[in-house]
Design a protein around this motif. Structure first.
Motif, PDB file in Angstrom:
ATOM      1  N   ILE A 235       0.827  -1.211   0.000  1.00  0.00           N
ATOM      2  CA  ILE A 235       0.000   0.000   0.000  1.00  0.00           C
ATOM      3  C   ILE A 235       0.862   1.263   0.000  1.00  0.00           C
ATOM      4  CG2 ILE A 235      -1.938  -1.124   1.148  1.00  0.00           C
ATOM      5  CD1 ILE A 235      -1.089   0.176   3.741  1.00  0.00           C
ATOM      6  N   VAL A 236       2.139   1.135   0.398  1.00  0.00           N
ATOM      7  CA  VAL A 236       3.076   2.253   0.284  1.00  0.00           C
ATOM      8  C   VAL A 236       3.878   2.039  -0.998  1.00  0.00           C
ATOM      9  CG1 VAL A 236       4.957   3.537   1.372  1.00  0.00           C
ATOM     10  CG2 VAL A 236       3.245   2.396   2.788  1.00  0.00           C
ATOM     11  N   PRO A 237       3.590   2.758  -2.076  1.00  0.00           N
ATOM     12  CA  PRO A 237       4.235   2.500  -3.370  1.00  0.00           C
ATOM     13  C   PRO A 237       5.752   2.621  -3.299  1.00  0.00           C
ATOM     14  CG  PRO A 237       2.367   3.993  -3.619  1.00  0.00           C
ATOM     15  CD  PRO A 237       2.614   3.842  -2.145  1.00  0.00           C
ATOM     16  N   PHE A 238       6.420   1.788  -4.114  1.00  0.00           N
ATOM     17  CA  PHE A 238       7.876   1.786  -4.278  1.00  0.00           C
ATOM     18  C   PHE A 238       8.604   1.319  -3.020  1.00  0.00           C
ATOM     19  CE2 PHE A 238       6.668   5.338  -7.240  1.00  0.00           C
ATOM     20  CZ  PHE A 238       6.867   4.604  -8.399  1.00  0.00           C
ATOM     21  N   ILE A 239       8.309   1.936  -1.889  1.00  0.00           N
ATOM     22  CA  ILE A 239       9.078   1.673  -0.667  1.00  0.00           C
ATOM     23  C   ILE A 239       8.589   0.405   0.041  1.00  0.00           C
ATOM     24  CG2 ILE A 239       9.678   2.624   1.606  1.00  0.00           C
ATOM     25  CD1 ILE A 239       9.362   5.410   0.324  1.00  0.00           C
ATOM     26  N   GLY A 240       7.270   0.162   0.002  1.00  0.00           N
ATOM     27  CA  GLY A 240       6.682  -0.933   0.764  1.00  0.00           C
ATOM     28  C   GLY A 240       7.229  -2.295   0.397  1.00  0.00           C
ATOM     29  N   ASN A 241       7.300  -2.600  -0.918  1.00  0.00           N
ATOM     30  CA  ASN A 241       7.753  -3.941  -1.321  1.00  0.00           C
ATOM     31  C   ASN A 241       9.223  -4.166  -0.974  1.00  0.00           C
ATOM     32  OD1 ASN A 241       8.882  -2.277  -3.260  1.00  0.00           O
ATOM     33  ND2 ASN A 241       7.440  -2.867  -4.849  1.00  0.00           N
ATOM     34  N   LEU A 300       4.839  11.409  -3.370  1.00  0.00           N
ATOM     35  CA  LEU A 300       5.135  10.466  -2.294  1.00  0.00           C
ATOM     36  C   LEU A 300       6.069  11.094  -1.260  1.00  0.00           C
ATOM     37  CD1 LEU A 300       5.600   7.127  -4.274  1.00  0.00           C
ATOM     38  CD2 LEU A 300       3.761   7.676  -2.684  1.00  0.00           C
ATOM     39  N   VAL A 301       7.106  11.785  -1.745  1.00  0.00           N
ATOM     40  CA  VAL A 301       8.045  12.453  -0.823  1.00  0.00           C
ATOM     41  C   VAL A 301       7.330  13.562  -0.053  1.00  0.00           C
ATOM     42  CG1 VAL A 301      10.137  13.845  -0.690  1.00  0.00           C
ATOM     43  CG2 VAL A 301      10.049  11.894  -2.251  1.00  0.00           C
ATOM     44  N   ALA A 302       6.540  14.373  -0.766  1.00  0.00           N
ATOM     45  CA  ALA A 302       5.800  15.452  -0.112  1.00  0.00           C
ATOM     46  C   ALA A 302       4.783  14.906   0.887  1.00  0.00           C
ATOM     47  CB  ALA A 302       5.091  16.309  -1.161  1.00  0.00           C
ATOM     48  N   GLY A 303       4.096  13.815   0.509  1.00  0.00           N
ATOM     49  CA  GLY A 303       3.123  13.200   1.422  1.00  0.00           C
ATOM     50  C   GLY A 303       3.762  12.712   2.705  1.00  0.00           C
ATOM     51  N   GLU A 304       4.977  12.129   2.582  1.00  0.00           N
ATOM     52  CA  GLU A 304       5.669  11.646   3.777  1.00  0.00           C
ATOM     53  C   GLU A 304       6.113  12.813   4.657  1.00  0.00           C
ATOM     54  OE1 GLU A 304       8.460  10.312   6.574  1.00  0.00           O
ATOM     55  OE2 GLU A 304       9.007  11.662   4.923  1.00  0.00           O
ATOM     56  N   LEU A 305       6.571  13.895   4.038  1.00  0.00           N
ATOM     57  CA  LEU A 305       7.025  15.048   4.815  1.00  0.00           C
ATOM     58  C   LEU A 305       5.873  15.732   5.555  1.00  0.00           C
ATOM     59  CD1 LEU A 305       9.567  16.680   2.317  1.00  0.00           C
ATOM     60  CD2 LEU A 305      10.105  15.554   4.471  1.00  0.00           C
ATOM     61  N   ILE A 306       4.692  15.766   4.922  1.00  0.00           N
ATOM     62  CA  ILE A 306       3.562  16.491   5.504  1.00  0.00           C
ATOM     63  C   ILE A 306       2.759  15.614   6.467  1.00  0.00           C
ATOM     64  CG2 ILE A 306       1.408  17.711   4.977  1.00  0.00           C
ATOM     65  CD1 ILE A 306       2.676  18.479   2.283  1.00  0.00           C
ATOM     66  N   TRP A 307       2.437  14.374   6.020  1.00  0.00           N
ATOM     67  CA  TRP A 307       1.550  13.501   6.801  1.00  0.00           C
ATOM     68  C   TRP A 307       2.199  12.193   7.233  1.00  0.00           C
ATOM     69  CZ3 TRP A 307      -3.978  13.668   4.160  1.00  0.00           C
ATOM     70  CH2 TRP A 307      -4.553  14.923   4.422  1.00  0.00           C
ATOM     71  N   GLY A 308       3.463  11.968   6.932  1.00  0.00           N
ATOM     72  CA  GLY A 308       4.105  10.722   7.312  1.00  0.00           C
ATOM     73  C   GLY A 308       3.640   9.563   6.439  1.00  0.00           C
ATOM     74  N   ILE A 309       3.581   8.362   7.032  1.00  0.00           N
ATOM     75  CA  ILE A 309       3.173   7.161   6.295  1.00  0.00           C
ATOM     76  C   ILE A 309       1.758   7.284   5.731  1.00  0.00           C
ATOM     77  CG2 ILE A 309       2.740   4.678   6.469  1.00  0.00           C
ATOM     78  CD1 ILE A 309       5.669   5.390   6.456  1.00  0.00           C
ATOM     79  N   PRO A 310       0.760   7.805   6.485  1.00  0.00           N
ATOM     80  CA  PRO A 310      -0.575   7.993   5.877  1.00  0.00           C
ATOM     81  C   PRO A 310      -0.533   8.886   4.641  1.00  0.00           C
ATOM     82  CG  PRO A 310      -0.717   8.230   8.260  1.00  0.00           C
ATOM     83  CD  PRO A 310       0.743   8.145   7.928  1.00  0.00           C
ATOM     84  N   GLY A 311       0.374   9.867   4.637  1.00  0.00           N
ATOM     85  CA  GLY A 311       0.505  10.737   3.471  1.00  0.00           C
ATOM     86  C   GLY A 311       0.982   9.987   2.253  1.00  0.00           C
ATOM     87  N   MET A 312       1.895   9.031   2.441  1.00  0.00           N
ATOM     88  CA  MET A 312       2.384   8.225   1.322  1.00  0.00           C
ATOM     89  C   MET A 312       1.284   7.311   0.788  1.00  0.00           C
ATOM     90  SD  MET A 312       6.212   7.227   2.616  1.00  0.00           S
ATOM     91  CE  MET A 312       6.764   6.693   1.008  1.00  0.00           C
ATOM     92  N   ILE A 313       0.429   6.814   1.690  1.00  0.00           N
ATOM     93  CA  ILE A 313      -0.655   5.927   1.274  1.00  0.00           C
ATOM     94  C   ILE A 313      -1.723   6.692   0.490  1.00  0.00           C
ATOM     95  CG2 ILE A 313      -2.517   4.433   2.121  1.00  0.00           C
ATOM     96  CD1 ILE A 313      -0.680   3.792   4.525  1.00  0.00           C
ATOM     97  N   LEU A 314      -2.029   7.900   0.954  1.00  0.00           N
ATOM     98  CA  LEU A 314      -3.107   8.686   0.352  1.00  0.00           C
ATOM     99  C   LEU A 314      -2.641   9.557  -0.813  1.00  0.00           C
ATOM    100  CD1 LEU A 314      -4.816   9.871   3.645  1.00  0.00           C
ATOM    101  CD2 LEU A 314      -5.788   8.256   2.008  1.00  0.00           C
ATOM    102  N   ALA A 315      -1.332   9.704  -0.982  1.00  0.00           N
ATOM    103  CA  ALA A 315      -0.808  10.685  -1.938  1.00  0.00           C
ATOM    104  C   ALA A 315      -1.294  10.443  -3.364  1.00  0.00           C
ATOM    105  CB  ALA A 315       0.727  10.667  -1.897  1.00  0.00           C
ATOM    106  N   ILE A 316      -1.188   9.215  -3.848  1.00  0.00           N
ATOM    107  CA  ILE A 316      -1.501   8.944  -5.262  1.00  0.00           C
ATOM    108  C   ILE A 316      -2.992   9.099  -5.562  1.00  0.00           C
ATOM    109  CG2 ILE A 316      -1.497   7.141  -7.046  1.00  0.00           C
ATOM    110  CD1 ILE A 316       1.208   6.275  -6.019  1.00  0.00           C
ATOM    111  N   PRO A 317      -3.914   8.480  -4.783  1.00  0.00           N
ATOM    112  CA  PRO A 317      -5.338   8.713  -5.102  1.00  0.00           C
ATOM    113  C   PRO A 317      -5.767  10.169  -4.967  1.00  0.00           C
ATOM    114  CG  PRO A 317      -5.107   7.449  -3.056  1.00  0.00           C
ATOM    115  CD  PRO A 317      -3.773   7.477  -3.708  1.00  0.00           C
ATOM    116  N   LEU A 318      -5.218  10.891  -3.985  1.00  0.00           N
ATOM    117  CA  LEU A 318      -5.582  12.303  -3.823  1.00  0.00           C
ATOM    118  C   LEU A 318      -5.045  13.144  -4.983  1.00  0.00           C
ATOM    119  CD1 LEU A 318      -5.116  12.937   0.012  1.00  0.00           C
ATOM    120  CD2 LEU A 318      -7.233  12.595  -1.252  1.00  0.00           C
ATOM    121  N   LEU A 319      -3.821  12.849  -5.433  1.00  0.00           N
ATOM    122  CA  LEU A 319      -3.290  13.582  -6.585  1.00  0.00           C
ATOM    123  C   LEU A 319      -4.073  13.239  -7.850  1.00  0.00           C
ATOM    124  CD1 LEU A 319      -1.131  15.569  -7.532  1.00  0.00           C
ATOM    125  CD2 LEU A 319       0.338  13.624  -8.070  1.00  0.00           C
TER     126      LEU A 319
END
Length: 360
Positions: A235-241, A300-319
């Motif tokens: 669910i965390v793109p690129f980094i999760g796997n 993804l980088v911006a999402g992690e900086l602003i909201w942490g892990i939830p930001g990385m999860i939500l970043a792509i659908p929100l964008l």
């Protein structure tokens, strides 16, 4: 001059939005997460309501279905956890041995004695705080997660229950002449989140199966646990796997696995990534979120900086939702073009085989 002024206003709006997202993250993260998850169950609720069920019961059934899916994931993770706990002592011995070997290597290559390394570790531990503070932080963090989980469930139910009212509110905010256009934007925004999440869920299920079979063949202890972990981290793109596979490799090393087993785990990861990229993603996930790789990484980088892990999860659908809005507003279409990709559809392995036969 007018375009420069418009661009300046846009930059000011982005800066203001980032400030609001950062400072209001405790309030916005559960709200955004529940809103995106609610889109996944809109079709399910609509089907129940078409069969005569009222809105409240259909929303409740959706929440129960969501909780059931979460319960299954927790069960799969804890199913083999007892076996994993039995091997903790052996794993601890392996880890201690690894640290001792690392200390010896540092002593030989860098010249830092083992005693000096121990002193440095103790200084780091004291800088991080006492055990009492660590226990307090863990307890407060657990309570915080539980509160936010309850909030997400409550918000999901309310979003599903009041979805018609929310849609009507948005339509009331635009001129009557733009009602049709606004309704299409709302439907596309809900659809992009729904298709992304449903496709991601199917892909995770397939990854569980492939990782489970692969890790079992290689001989990884508690293969089901690590297969489920690797799939969920997707669910965390690129980094999760990469994170999931790294944890599995470390567990294999701690369990005393040889180099052949480690190579086997890495080979399974590479094979699964190949199948995922060229077969599963084009067929199951598709290109619903049509964002180019540059802005995928940036968000993804911006999402992690602003909201942490939830930001990385939500970043792509929100964008993806932001891109749909930009494409629908003439003044914002250049930004939608910048975010988007000209690639219409990924070429899957099946498509390549078909093309070979068509050429013949």
């Amino acid at each position: 001059m007018q375009k420069l002024q418009r661009f300046t206003y846009f930059l000011f709006f982005i800066s203001l939005a980032v400030c609001v997202l950062y400072f209001a993250r405790e309030f916005l993260i559960p709200l955004a997460l529940s809103g995106v998850l609610a889109t996944l169950f809109i079709g399910f609720c609509t089907k129940l309501e078409n069969r005569g069920m009222n809105r409240g019961m259909s929303s409740l059934c959706a929440i129960l279905l969501f909780l059931g899916a979460v319960a299954i994931i927790v069960f799969l993770l804890t199913w083999k956890l007892n076996d994993l706990a039995e091997n903790i002592e052996g794993m601890e011995e392996q880890i201690v041995g690894l640290f001792d070997s690392m200390k010896s290597w540092i002593n030989e290559k860098i010249g830092v004695s083992a005693q000096k390394q121990d002193e440095m570790i103790k200084q780091t531990e004291s800088a991080n705080g006492e055990n009492g503070n660590m226990l307090f932080n863990f307890a407060s963090g657990t309570v915080n997660v539980l509160i936010k989980t309850i909030l997400v469930i409550v918000y999901m139910y309310l979003f599903l229950y009041f979805r018609s009212r929310i849609k009507k509110f948005i339509l009331m905010m635009v001129p009557k002449s733009q009602d049709g256009k606004a309704e299409r934007v709302i439907e596309k925004s809900a659809k992009v989140s729904q298709q992304y999440l449903s496709g991601l869920s199917k892909m995770i299920l397939l990854l569980w199966i492939m990782y489970g079979i692969g890790f079992s063949i290689v001989g990884v202890e508690n293969a089901i646990f690590f297969a489920v972990l690797c799939g969920i981290l997707e669910i965390v793109p690129f980094i999760g796997n990469i994170t999931g596979t790294s944890i599995t490799v470390l567990a294999v090393v701690a369990q005393g696995g040889g180099s052949n087993q480690i190579i086997g785990v890495v080979a399974i990861y590479l094979f699964v990534q190949f199948i995922q990229t060229y077969l599963i993603e084009p067929l199951v996930v598709g290109d619903e979120v049509n964002i180019n790789p540059l802005f995928t990484i940036i968000i993804l980088v911006a999402g992690e900086l602003i909201w942490g892990i939830p930001g990385m999860i939500l970043a792509i659908p929100l964008l993806g939702i932001v891109k749909i809005i930009c494409d629908s507003v003439p003044q914002l279409q250049p930004y939608g073009y910048l975010i988007g990709s000209d690639r219409k559809r990924k070429t899957s392995l099946i498509d390549k085989v078909k093309n070979l036969f068509d050429k013949k």
